[in-house]
Write an enzyme that holds these catalytic residues in place. Structure first.
Site, PDB file in Angstrom:
ATOM      1  CE1 TYR A  12      89.066  60.678  50.503  1.00 12.63           C
ATOM      2  CE2 TYR A  12      87.778  60.710  48.479  1.00 12.63           C
ATOM      3  CZ  TYR A  12      88.805  60.181  49.232  1.00 12.63           C
ATOM      4  OH  TYR A  12      89.574  59.165  48.720  1.00 12.63           O
ATOM      5  CB  SER A  34      84.565  57.480  61.824  1.00 14.48           C
ATOM      6  OG  SER A  34      84.669  56.377  60.939  1.00 14.48           O
ATOM      7  CG  LEU A  73      76.226  61.612  58.723  1.00 14.84           C
ATOM      8  CD1 LEU A  73      74.934  61.783  59.506  1.00 14.84           C
ATOM      9  CD2 LEU A  73      77.054  60.457  59.288  1.00 14.84           C
ATOM     10  CB  CYS A 147      80.024  70.529  45.181  1.00 15.91           C
ATOM     11  SG  CYS A 147      79.776  68.916  44.417  1.00 15.91           S
ATOM     12  CB  SER A 180      87.416  64.495  45.967  1.00 14.66           C
ATOM     13  OG  SER A 180      87.004  65.745  45.469  1.00 14.66           O
ATOM     14  CB  ALA A 184      86.676  58.219  51.604  1.00 16.18           C
ATOM     15  CG  ASN A 310      84.827  68.751  45.025  1.00 20.17           C
ATOM     16  OD1 ASN A 310      85.941  69.167  44.683  1.00 20.17           O
ATOM     17  ND2 ASN A 310      84.626  67.490  45.383  1.00 20.17           N
TER      18      ASN A 310
END
Lengths: 343, 343, 343, 343
Positions: A12, A34, A73, A147, A180, A184, A310
Site C-alpha cells: 500500500y 516486487s 518493505l 504514521c 490500510s 496489503a 497514513n
C-alpha cells in the site's frame, strides 16, 4: 529529472509512492520492485494507476543504478537489504521501522530482536521536515517515521521545544488508525467482515511508534493504538500537563509560530464548525498534517490532536517531501492535491 | 486565463467545482456565489480548501462580467436565474436538471411542473464529450448531465450506436449512489444514523435521470435508484437484450473502438482480479468513468456496468472537461488526479 | 428437546446457527463440528457467544446420534459427507448449494462439476416455508436456499403464482450483498482495505442463486450480484413485465394476500418515510424478509424489492424456522428478535 | 405485570426502550409519549418495530397512572417535567443528564445553567447496578448514567475501590462514540456525507460525562470525546498510574473479583485473538459492557478499556436492568440478546 526505484512497490505504501512519483514532474520511475509479482503489470495490483502507467514489477536484481530508492518493505527486510540498495543508489529513503530508532537497546525492546545493521543507525536522518529540514537538505540516508509517530510528534513538538509541558508526567497518546496500516498482505483478522465497524485495540501499550515519539520529543510517551472504521487516516490525541502558568494563549502562540511557514502543517482549532479540530476525513490523499489543541485552564490539562493520511504524510507523501527538500525543489512539487470533501 | 464564477458554490457540486477550478492552471475564480453564506470564508464550508484559497462567498449580484459561469444550483432555480447569468457570461454551464431534457412534455412528467425557460431548451448542448465533443467546441450553453444518467449513457452507448441491442425490449438500469448526491442541505432521512449501512430504494421507478438516458440512447429506459453505503460514487448496471447473432467479441470490440481515444473512459472487463469490473471505490476524486460488460451468450442477455464519482465525472469534473473542450485546451488539464487505492 | 449438531460450526452461517440454537428453548446443541478448530472453545471463534456457552468444537466423528443436523459446510463438501450425516441423524438441514437444484444438468452448468450424490436430489425438500410449508412438516432432508435466491423468490412469487407477469420476458435480478456472504475464510480480495466502500460486481451473469430462482419461479432469471458496503444484508431488485391489464392495485393485492399470514414476510411499500421500501439495515439479526413493489403503469414495468439478513432469513434463521415447522412448534420460537434501529 | 410509559419515545433511546420493553415478558407498555409525533404509529418512526406493535404515540397528558416511567427526553426537559411524571408514577427512571450530578455547582459548570429541581438531586440513585445494586432495590428515583460515563466508570472502578491507582495523577479518558449518540434530531453536521468516516473530536475537554466519572470514581477525570465511524457503540480507553508495587496480576485479580458475578460485565483481556480487548462491534443490541486492561510494568502505567452499546448498556438496557432489580426479577429478563458476529 531524478531517476527513482521503489522496493516493495506492490504494497500500500509502495502503491502510494508510485502514484505520487508517477505524477511528479521531475521524477522518473525506473523500477517498481516486487518479490511477489515480478513481471506483472503495476496497474493489476494498483487499479487506480490504470491508464497512468504501463510499468511492470521487476525483481530487486533488475534495478540498475538510480538517483534515489524508496524502501517500502516489510519491517526487518530493509535492514537485511540495505547494502544491496546503497550500492545502487546514493540516496535511500527507508519507510520501514528498521532505522527509526537510534538506540539498539530500545530497538530490541520494541522490535523483539537484534538490529542487523546497527552501524548505520547513526547515519539515518529522521524524515521529519518540520524538525530536521536542514539536515535533510544533505542527507543520503533518510528514515521516514511511522504514521502514528509522525502525528504524535507534530502534535506536541511546539510545546516541548518551548518547554511548556511538564515532562515528568510524560504524555499519553491515543492513536486511531484505518485498516490500510495493516498492509496489503494482512491476515484473516483484517477481513472486511471482522474489521468493519470495529474499534480494535491492537496495542494497548508498547506500540513501536511510541518509541519514536519518545525519541523525538525527549519524554516518556505511552501510546494506545486502536483500529477504527476507516481505510486511510490516522488521528492521534495527546494528553499532557502544562507547566504552571502556561495558559491557552501561550499554547495557541506556540502552534502558530511553529507551523506558520510549514507547507504541510495546518493549525486547526476553531471555536465552531463541523471540522473545527483535525479530522483525517478531509485529508485523504493529501500531504497535510492538521494539528489542534484544547486547554483546560482550571486543571492545567492539555489535549492536542493531529490527523493525517497514513499513506501520504504518514508515509509516501512525506518521503516525497523529503526528496524535494533533498533535491532543492519546492517542497510541494507533486504534492498539491488538497483532499476531498465530502468523502 | 478564463475568469469564472460558480453559482451555488456552497453545495457539494459547488465545492468540487471550486476545488478543480482553483487547481486549474488557466482558470481564475472571480466569484463563489452562495445565497446561504454571503461573506463567509469558502474554506469554512469546504474544509478541504483550507490553505488553498482565501476566497469568501458573495451574492449573485456581486458577480460582474466573466468568461464562464457554472450553475450548481438547486433544481428549478437555474431556469429562473438563467437570464441573470447569460447577461454576465456568454458561456454558461448548467449542472442542474433544468436544461437536460429537450421535450417540455417529458420535463413536465418527470419534474412535475412547467418549464419556465422552455425557449432555451433547444439551445443547450448536452455536456457529454463522448457523444457531443464537436458541438461542445462552440457551444455557449451547456447542460451537464445527471450523474446516474452519465453512467447509464456511457454504459450502453457503444452498443446502441452500432445497433447491437434490441431496442424493443428497452433497457433496465440499476443505479447505486452515495449520500453526497442528496446535497449539503439534505434532511433528517440523511442523518448518518439513518443513512449509514442502508440500501435505500429512493426511486424504484421514474427517477429523473431515467428520462435523460432515454433521450440520449433513443430507447425506453427503466431505472431503479438505490442509495448504498458510500458518500461519493455511482455505479449503474444495465440489463439489455442483444440482437440475434451478436456475440461477446462484437460487444468487446464495440467498447474498445468507441472509447479507445477517450481520455476519461476506460473499459474494465477483465477475466480476474478484485477490480475486474468498474467500481467507484478506485475512482473517487478522479474524472474517470469506467465501463464494462458481460454477455450470457446462451440467453443473449447483456449486462453492462459503469462507475464514476458523482461529484467529478458525474458533475464538476465533467463540466470542467467541457470547459477545456470549449476553450480548445487539452481535455485533461486540471483533471489528472488518478484516484486513490486503497481508500 | 431436540438434540442437534452443526457441521461447519466455525463459519459465519455456523456461528449464526449456534447463536439461534443456543437461544432456542427446546433445542439442545450436542455437537459443534469444525475441522479447523477441534478442541477450541466456540466463543474463541464466535466472540458474541462469550458467557453464552462453554462449548468446544469437535470433529465430525465425535458426533453421535442426534435428532437433527445442520450442514453449514463449504459447497461440494456436503454432498461428499451426506452419508455420514444421514447415518447419525434422520433429519438433515443442508445450508450449502449442494442439494438446491433438482436437475443434474443445471447443476453441472452452474457449479462446473458432476454431482456426487445425484440420487438424493429428489429427496430434498426446498427449505422455503412460504412455498413448501406442508412438505416441510414431514420432510427429513431439507435444502435451505441461497440467500439471494430466497430474496429473489419471495420478491416475485406472489405475481408468478397468480400468473400476473409475462414469463416470456424473463426477469432481471440485481442483488446486492454484504461481505459476510464470502465467509470466514475469504481471501485477500475481501481484506477490509480492498472491500470497504466498494461496489464490486462479482457475478455479472451466471451466479448460482440465479439457477435456484429460475427453478422456483419457473421462468428465466438473469441475476447480477454486487458486493456493497455492508457486512450483513441482502437486497434484491427484480425487474419484470406485467401482463397487459395488470395494474398496481392487482399487484398490491397479490402481495397482501400471499403474505398476510406469513410470520416472517412483511410487505413494505409505503407512500413515504425513510424506510418505505425493504432495506436490510433494519433487519440485521432478525428472521424477516421484507418485500415491496412499484409499478410503472404507463409501461407495464414492475419493480419488486426484497431485503433480508443473509445469515438469518438467508440461512440459519430460515433453517431454524424449517426445524420449528418440522417439529410442529410455533414457527417463530427462538426467532423473535425484531432487528435494531438505528444500527 | 409492570405498566410502564416512555417519555421521549420517538428518539433513539426511546425507541430502544420500546424495543426492549415490548419484548419483556412482564412489562406492559401503556404509553409512548412524543411531542413531535402524537397520533402517529410508533413503527412509522421505529421501523424495526413493524409487526411487533400497533402502538401510536401519545401526548404527555394522555398518560395515566402507571408503575414506572422512563424519561428519554432532551437534556433540560426532564427537570422541568419531573413533577408531572412523579405525579403519575412512583417509579421514575431518568435517562437524561438532569439528575446525574449531585452537586449544583458542578452541574452549573458542565451544563452552563442553573438546576431547576435541585431539591431532588439527592433523591436520585445512580442507575449503576455494579455500584449501587442494593440501593436500586428500593429506589423510586433512578438516574441512568451517560453512555461514556458508564463505560468509563466500569473500566476503572475495580482498581479505584481497591485503592490500586494513584488518585493524585487523575485519569485520562479517551471516549469514541457512534453517531446515534447525537440523537434522532441531530443537525447538518451529522448528515451522512459529513459524518461518515470522520474522526470528529467534538469535546476535547469538558464533556459532561467527565463530571459523572469524577463523581463516581472520586478522582479528577479528564475526558476527550471523539465521534468515529459507527452508528452504535462506545469505547472508552482509560490511562492511569498504578500505585508503586501494583503488578499485572493484582490488576487481573481486581477485575476478576469485581465482576465475576455481574450478569452484564465481562472481563476481556486475552493474550491473542481478534477480539482480545473490548470492542463494541460484537456488543450491538446486547446489554453487555466488556472491560479489559493492560499494564506496562516498567512504567507503572495502566490502560483500561471498556466497550458497550450506547443505546443499551449505555441507556435503555441498563435502565431495564435497573427496573428488573427494582421489581425483584432476574436481572437479565428481557435482556438476553447476545450480540451478533460478524456485523
Amino acid at each position: 529529472m531524478t531517476r527513482v526505484a521503489v522496493a516493495g512497490a506492490a504494497g500500500y505504501i509502495g502503491g502510494e509512492l508510485l502514484r505520487l512519483l508517477l505524477g511528479h514532474p521531475e521524477v522518473e520511475v525506473v523500477g517498481a520492485v516486487s518479490s511477489r509479482f515480478p513481471g506483472k503489470r503495476v496497474d493489476g495490483v494498483h487499479p487506480n494507476l490504470r491508464s497512468v502507467t504501463d510499468l511492470t514489477f521487476c525483481s530487486a536484481d533488475e534495478v540498475g543504478e538510480c538517483d534515489a530508492v524508496f524502501l517500502a518493505l516489510p519491517h526487518r527486510v530493509a535492514m537485511t537489504q540495505i547494502d544491496h540498495w546503497t550500492q545502487r543508489s546514493k540516496l535511500v529513503f527507508d519507510l520501514t521501522g528498521d532505522f527509526r530508532l537510534d538506540d539498539t537497546e530500545v530497538f530490541r525492546r520494541y522490535y523483539g530482536e537484534e538490529h542487523r545493521a546497527a552501524h548505520l543507525l547513526g547515519d539515518f536522518v529522521p524524515g521529519i521536515p518540520e524538525l530536521h529540514r536542514d539536515r535533510l537538505r544533505t542527507a543520503d540516508l533518510i528514515s521516514v517515521p511511522g504514521c502514528m509517530a509522525m502525528a504524535g510528534v507534530l502534535a506536541l513538538y511546539p510545546l516541548v521545544v518551548r518547554d511548556l509541558i511538564d515532562l515528568e508526567q510524560g504524555a499519553q497518546f491515543d492513536a486511531r488508525t484505518g485498516s490500510s496500516g495493516s498492509g496489503a498482505t494482512a491476515g484473516p483478522a483484517n477481513l472486511h467482515a471482522e474489521r468493519s465497524g470495529s474499534m480494535r485495540v491492537f496495542a494497548p501499550t508498547g506500540h513501536r511508534h511510541e518509541a519514536e515519539i519518545s525519541r523525538h520529543l525527549g519524554l516518556s510517551a505511552a501510546m494506545t493504538a486502536t483500529g477504527v472504521e476507516a481505510v486511510r487516516g490516522i488521528q492521534t490525541i495527546c494528553h499532557a500537563t502544562l507547566r504552571p502558568g502556561v495558559d491557552k494563549q501561550t499554547v495557541r502562540r506556540a502552534f502558530r509560530e511553529q507551523y506558520s511557514e510549514e507547507p504541510f502543517v495546518r493549525v486547526v482549532a476553531h471555536q465552531r464548525g463541523t471540522f473545527r479540530y483535525p479530522d483525517p476525513k478531509i485529508l485523504l490523499g493529501s500531504n497535510y498534517c492538521d494539528v489542534g489543541y484544547a486547554v483546560d485552564e482550571d486543571s492545567g490539562r492539555l489535549t492536542t490532536i493531529a490527523a493525517l493520511d497514513n499513506l501520504v504524510k504518514g508515509g509516501a507523501g512525506n518521503a516525497l517531501q523529503c526528496l524535494n527538500i533533498r533535491m532543492g525543489r519546492p517542497e510541494n512539487l507533486g504534492l498539491t492535491f488538497p483532499g476531498l470533501h465530502p468523502l
